[in-house]
Scaffold this motif. Structure first.
Motif, PDB file in Angstrom:
ATOM      1  N   ASP A 106       0.840  -1.203   0.000  1.00 46.83           N
ATOM      2  CA  ASP A 106       0.000   0.000   0.000  1.00 46.83           C
ATOM      3  C   ASP A 106       0.872   1.247   0.000  1.00 46.83           C
ATOM      4  OD1 ASP A 106      -2.893  -0.966   0.379  1.00 46.83           O
ATOM      5  OD2 ASP A 106      -1.837  -2.014   1.974  1.00 46.83           O
ATOM      6  N   ALA A 107       1.927   1.218   0.815  1.00 41.97           N
ATOM      7  CA  ALA A 107       2.838   2.363   0.876  1.00 41.97           C
ATOM      8  C   ALA A 107       3.552   2.557  -0.452  1.00 41.97           C
ATOM      9  CB  ALA A 107       3.851   2.160   2.002  1.00 41.97           C
ATOM     10  N   LEU A 108       3.947   1.452  -1.096  1.00 43.87           N
ATOM     11  CA  LEU A 108       4.586   1.532  -2.406  1.00 43.87           C
ATOM     12  C   LEU A 108       3.623   2.125  -3.430  1.00 43.87           C
ATOM     13  CD1 LEU A 108       6.835   0.900  -4.424  1.00 43.87           C
ATOM     14  CD2 LEU A 108       6.018  -1.481  -4.478  1.00 43.87           C
ATOM     15  N   ALA A 109       2.384   1.665  -3.424  1.00 42.28           N
ATOM     16  CA  ALA A 109       1.385   2.208  -4.350  1.00 42.28           C
ATOM     17  C   ALA A 109       1.161   3.696  -4.097  1.00 42.28           C
ATOM     18  CB  ALA A 109       0.071   1.444  -4.210  1.00 42.28           C
ATOM     19  N   GLY A 110       1.115   4.090  -2.827  1.00 42.84           N
ATOM     20  CA  GLY A 110       0.917   5.494  -2.493  1.00 42.84           C
ATOM     21  C   GLY A 110       2.051   6.363  -2.997  1.00 42.84           C
ATOM     22  N   ALA A 111       3.282   5.855  -2.883  1.00 42.43           N
ATOM     23  CA  ALA A 111       4.434   6.614  -3.366  1.00 42.43           C
ATOM     24  C   ALA A 111       4.378   6.833  -4.866  1.00 42.43           C
ATOM     25  CB  ALA A 111       5.726   5.893  -2.993  1.00 42.43           C
ATOM     26  N   LEU A 112       3.740   5.893  -5.579  1.00 44.40           N
ATOM     27  CA  LEU A 112       3.634   5.977  -7.038  1.00 44.40           C
ATOM     28  C   LEU A 112       2.337   6.629  -7.497  1.00 44.40           C
ATOM     29  CD1 LEU A 112       4.981   2.394  -7.823  1.00 44.40           C
ATOM     30  CD2 LEU A 112       6.211   4.552  -8.060  1.00 44.40           C
ATOM     31  N   ASP A 113       1.546   7.125  -6.539  1.00 51.59           N
ATOM     32  CA  ASP A 113       0.273   7.777  -6.852  1.00 51.59           C
ATOM     33  C   ASP A 113      -0.667   6.841  -7.596  1.00 51.59           C
ATOM     34  OD1 ASP A 113      -1.504   9.892  -6.675  1.00 51.59           O
ATOM     35  OD2 ASP A 113      -0.843  10.830  -8.545  1.00 51.59           O
ATOM     36  N   LEU A 114      -0.757   5.605  -7.100  1.00 50.50           N
ATOM     37  CA  LEU A 114      -1.648   4.605  -7.667  1.00 50.50           C
ATOM     38  C   LEU A 114      -2.839   4.396  -6.734  1.00 50.50           C
ATOM     39  CD1 LEU A 114       1.023   1.930  -8.675  1.00 50.50           C
ATOM     40  CD2 LEU A 114      -0.063   3.602 -10.185  1.00 50.50           C
ATOM     41  N   ARG A 115      -3.979   4.081  -7.318  1.00 49.89           N
ATOM     42  CA  ARG A 115      -5.185   3.808  -6.528  1.00 49.89           C
ATOM     43  C   ARG A 115      -5.304   2.306  -6.328  1.00 49.89           C
ATOM     44  NH1 ARG A 115     -10.154   2.689  -8.505  1.00 49.89           N
ATOM     45  NH2 ARG A 115      -9.563   3.570 -10.550  1.00 49.89           N
TER      46      ARG A 115
END
Length: 284
Positions: free
Chosen positions: A112-121
């Motif tokens: 989730d943190a990785l996705a957040g860093a990449l601005d992914l939903r």
């Protein structure tokens, strides 16, 4: 100020030890349950450089993602580098707590943190935890982009948003292919190719991708693969976890001072680019 046992009890609500893989080594490695905790440092790796940073910071508790002893040991003598870590921790009254695979599958967790860093939903876990009736926990995450990007553009975003490392971002696939859905997994992810293909993702960003699994994955489908440094894919979790502990501290009135180490502990320190190839393009 809270005692270590109180802080650990709170951390166990975020990352219960029983949700770790059977081979894993999570939980409290060093520390007196009755010692007071005022300052906490989060990091990916429990290496000497990080422990020295904790000493300099005046931290009472170091929380890392990677275990210190993943396999058993018969000595913590300071003649070995891991033993020196243990000695430094104890001499300076610093506790060490590890959240590894129990943080990987948590909601929210490492991916989730990785996705957040990449601005992914995030739309759901890549490999759902069958023990979670809500279907939110699990390994990896399936994600959507707000608007399509080419593989080239998405790789550039990853290189910009993730912490800089010598490796950068390696890409396998057509740089001009469009990406609408992405699977991500912090840490080593080439065991998840079957799940990624089954999910129908256009691209998969993870770490530690090896030659033969990548070659076989590319032969199976047009899936684009993005390989980042292991450390870089897991470091965003430190910021997420620190914010979670901050919220717990505020709720309990603990007034903890929570920090995230920005020390790069990726073991690769330099990269020499090939003179005969164009990044994300064909050989010259």
């Amino acid at each position: 100020m809270p005692r270590l046992s109180e802080v650990i009890a709170a951390l166990e609500t975020l990352w219960p030890a029983e949700r770790a893989e059977s081979w894993d080594a999570v939980g409290t490695v060093a520390g007196d349950p009755d010692q007071e905790v005022t300052r906490v440092l989060f990091a990916v790796d429990p290496v000497q450089e990080i422990v020295d940073e904790a000493v300099k910071l005046g931290a009472d508790l170091l929380i890392t993602h990677h275990p210190l002893y993943l396999r058993g040991t018969t000595t913590v003598a300071a003649t070995h580098f891991k033993g020196r870590v243990v000695h430094t921790l104890i001499k300076n009254d610093i506790a060490l707590h590890v959240a590894h695979t129990n943080a990987d599958t948590a909601d929210p967790g490492v991916s989730d943190a990785l996705a957040g860093a990449l601005d992914l939903r995030v739309t759901g876990p890549l490999v759902p935890d069958p023990a979670d009736p809500e279907g939110r926990r699990g390994l990896g995450r399936l994600c959507a982009l707000d608007h399509p990007l080419t593989v080239r553009e998405f790789a550039a975003r990853a290189a910009e948003r993730l912490p800089a490392t010598a490796q950068g971002i390696r890409v396998a696939g057509d740089p001009e292919a469009l990406v609408r859905t992405v699977a991500v997994s912090g840490g080593s992810g080439d065991s998840l190719f079957d799940h990624v293909r089954a999910a129908g993702a256009d691209a998969f960003l993870t770490a530690d991708l090896r030659h033969h699994p990548v070659s076989e994955a590319r032969a199976h489908s047009p899936l684009a693969l993005l390989d980042a440094a292991h450390w870089a894919t897991e470091w965003p979790w430190c910021e997420l976890a620190a914010s979670q502990l901050d919220e717990i501290s505020d709720r309990h009135g603990w007034d903890l001072r929570v920090h995230v180490s920005k020390t790069v502990t990726d073991p690769w320190t330099a990269h020499a680019a090939s003179a005969t190839s164009d990044p994300l393009g064909a050989p010259n």
